[in-house]
Each structure stands twice: as C-alpha cells, then as structure tokens.
Design an enzyme around this catalytic site. Structure first.
Site, PDB file in Angstrom:
ATOM      1  CG  ASP A  14      -2.052  -0.817   1.158  1.00  4.03           C
ATOM      2  OD1 ASP A  14      -2.488  -1.249  -0.102  1.00  4.03           O
ATOM      3  OD2 ASP A  14      -3.013  -1.084   2.141  1.00  4.03           O
ATOM      4  CE  LYS A  65      -7.182  -0.215  -2.216  1.00  2.15           C
ATOM      5  NZ  LYS A  65      -8.387  -0.864  -1.450  1.00  2.15           N
ATOM      6  CG  MET A 120      -8.382   6.894   6.479  1.00  2.00           C
ATOM      7  SD  MET A 120      -8.669   5.403   5.582  1.00  2.00           S
ATOM      8  CE  MET A 120      -9.699   4.396   6.820  1.00  2.00           C
TER       9      MET A 120
END
Length: 269
Positions: free
Chosen positions: A41, A63, A184
C-alpha cells in the site's frame, strides 16, 4: 498449497505500522525477508521496501483519497494468483490489516481459493498517533473506553458527518463516556463537527488532530470542537491524520501538579 512444480505458495497479510520504519514488528520483518513478492500500500515505510533483498518483487497497489491504483477485487485476484503460482506473497498494509485495511476481504478471498493465509498484526495509527502526540485514549478518572471510526462510508467513499458518525459514535462524545477516534477523517471533519454540535456535544470539547503520526514531520493541532474544522482549514491539515475527540485531548490533562504536601500527581489520574 503446493503447485505441480513443487513450489509452495501462501499469503501473509502484514501490518506495517503507522509510518515509522522502527515501529515495524520483528515478525513483520521476518515475513518480508522470506517473501518472493510484496504487494504494498501507499502508507508504508519507504525505508522498509528499500532494505528488501533485490530479488524481492515489489508491486505497488497504493490508494490515495479518491484514487485507487487497483480496485480491491483486482488486488484480491492478484495475491491469490501469485500464491497459486507458488510464490510467497506478503500483502503489506499501513497500520494493522484488520483496522479499516480490508484485510478481512483479502483473507476471505485466499480461503475461497484454497490459498494458505495468515496475518501479522501491525501497530494501528488509531493507537500510535495519539500516543506519540501525548494523547492517552483512556485515562483513569477521565474515560475508560474509546471508539474508532473511519471517515469513509461503508462503500469506501469519502463521507460527511452524517455518513461517518452513527448514534453510538455521537453518544461517545455527547455523554463523554468514551474517546472518539476518527481515521481518514480530514475531508469529513466539517460534517463531523456539525453532526456532534447538532446532537448537543459541548462546543469546548477538546480535539487533537495528529498529522503524519510517528514521522519526523508529525504535527499536532489542538482545538475546541466548535473551532476544529475552521482551524484545520487555517493551518492546512492534510491526510494522513488521526482525529481524537474527547476530554483526553485536553492539552493540560497530563500536566504534573504538586499537592499541598509537595508530592506530584497527574491531573485526572
């Protein structure tokens, strides 16, 4: 699982921790050193990848907010295919694989294909970032519980306050029964603040925003709840960041004070 050629393939999901290379666990490093391919990631320590043996193939499927290099289904298919080909696959993920890391989906995909799979836990930023910023998620005399949510909706897209916070999350703050931790959640912060205030949360509820926790440029912004979204915009808060909402985010909580007899104690302890 052994292929016709005799090679044994498997998948190991590895948590890379919050960002600093020295917070990677020993078991995680052992898995990396025996891997044939590392599917990584974005939020993993670059130094860790740089230190791998040159023979190890690194596949970046990272991502960023609003952009996925590969959809999750294709990532599942990739790790399964590599293991079925006899490779030892490490799926390297920021934080912990099972804390908003979609690790459960990847384990299920491996099991469905008959691929051996195991998990190496990682230090989640939900715990590490507040600790490194001096924010205890629990503190005797202040709160004995914490609740962790994501700033994304169930469908994996950026949410607003109504999407992110269910009634349980809101009650943590309004009742002051538990610390609320949002991962997030930078883009959703204005909606989160509005939702909490509308539900009756005290405007002065302490908030701590920890950006890039564990890295050299870590930054902590402390502010009252009603001003949190405005302050975040003013100072340019950017992901990755962890938002902590509750009395434990009070900057004075851990200040040492002397009692009448000269002994020192900790506020709220």
């Amino acid at each position: 699982m052994t292929t016709p050629g005799g090679a044994t393939g498997r998948v190991t999901l590895v948590g890379a921790g919050p960002g600093a290379a020295d917070l990677l666990t020993y078991r995680a490093w052992r898995a990396l050193t025996t891997a044939d391919v590392v599917v990584t990631d974005r939020l993993v320590p670059r130094e860790v990848l740089d230190d791998l043996d040159p023979r190890v193939e690194v596949v970046d499927v990272g991502k960023t907010p609003g952009r996925h290099t590969l959809p999750q289904g294709e990532i599942d298919a990739l790790i399964v295919a590599r293991a079925l080909a006899g490779q030892r696959v490490v799926r390297l993920k920021g934080g912990d694989p099972f804390v908003f890391g979609r690790g459960g989906e990847e384990v299920a995909a491996c099991r469905a294909a008959g691929v051996p799979v195991d998990v190496v836990p990682g230090v989640s930023s939900a715990l590490a970032a507040p600790a490194l910023a001096g924010v205890p998620l629990t503190h005797r005399g202040t709160t004995t519980a914490f609740h962790v949510v994501t700033g994304h909706t169930r469908e994996g897209v950026l949410g607003d306050g109504a999407d992110v916070l269910d009634d349980v999350s809101v009650a943590c703050v309004t009742s002051r029964a538990a610390t609320l931790v949002v991962l997030m959640g930078v883009a959703a912060l204005p909606g989160i603040v509005a939702r909490l205030l509308d539900a009756g949360a005290a405007p002065g509820t302490p908030v701590a925003i920890v950006e890039r926790g564990s890295l050299p440029d870590q930054r902590v912004t402390r502010v009252a709840l009603d001003l949190a979204a405005k302050r975040a915009e003013e100072v340019g808060v950017r992901a990755p960041a962890v938002v902590v909402i509750g009395d434990v985010a009070d900057e004075q909580l851990l200040e040492v004070v002397g009692d009448a007899g000269g002994a020192a104690g900790r506020a709220g302890g």
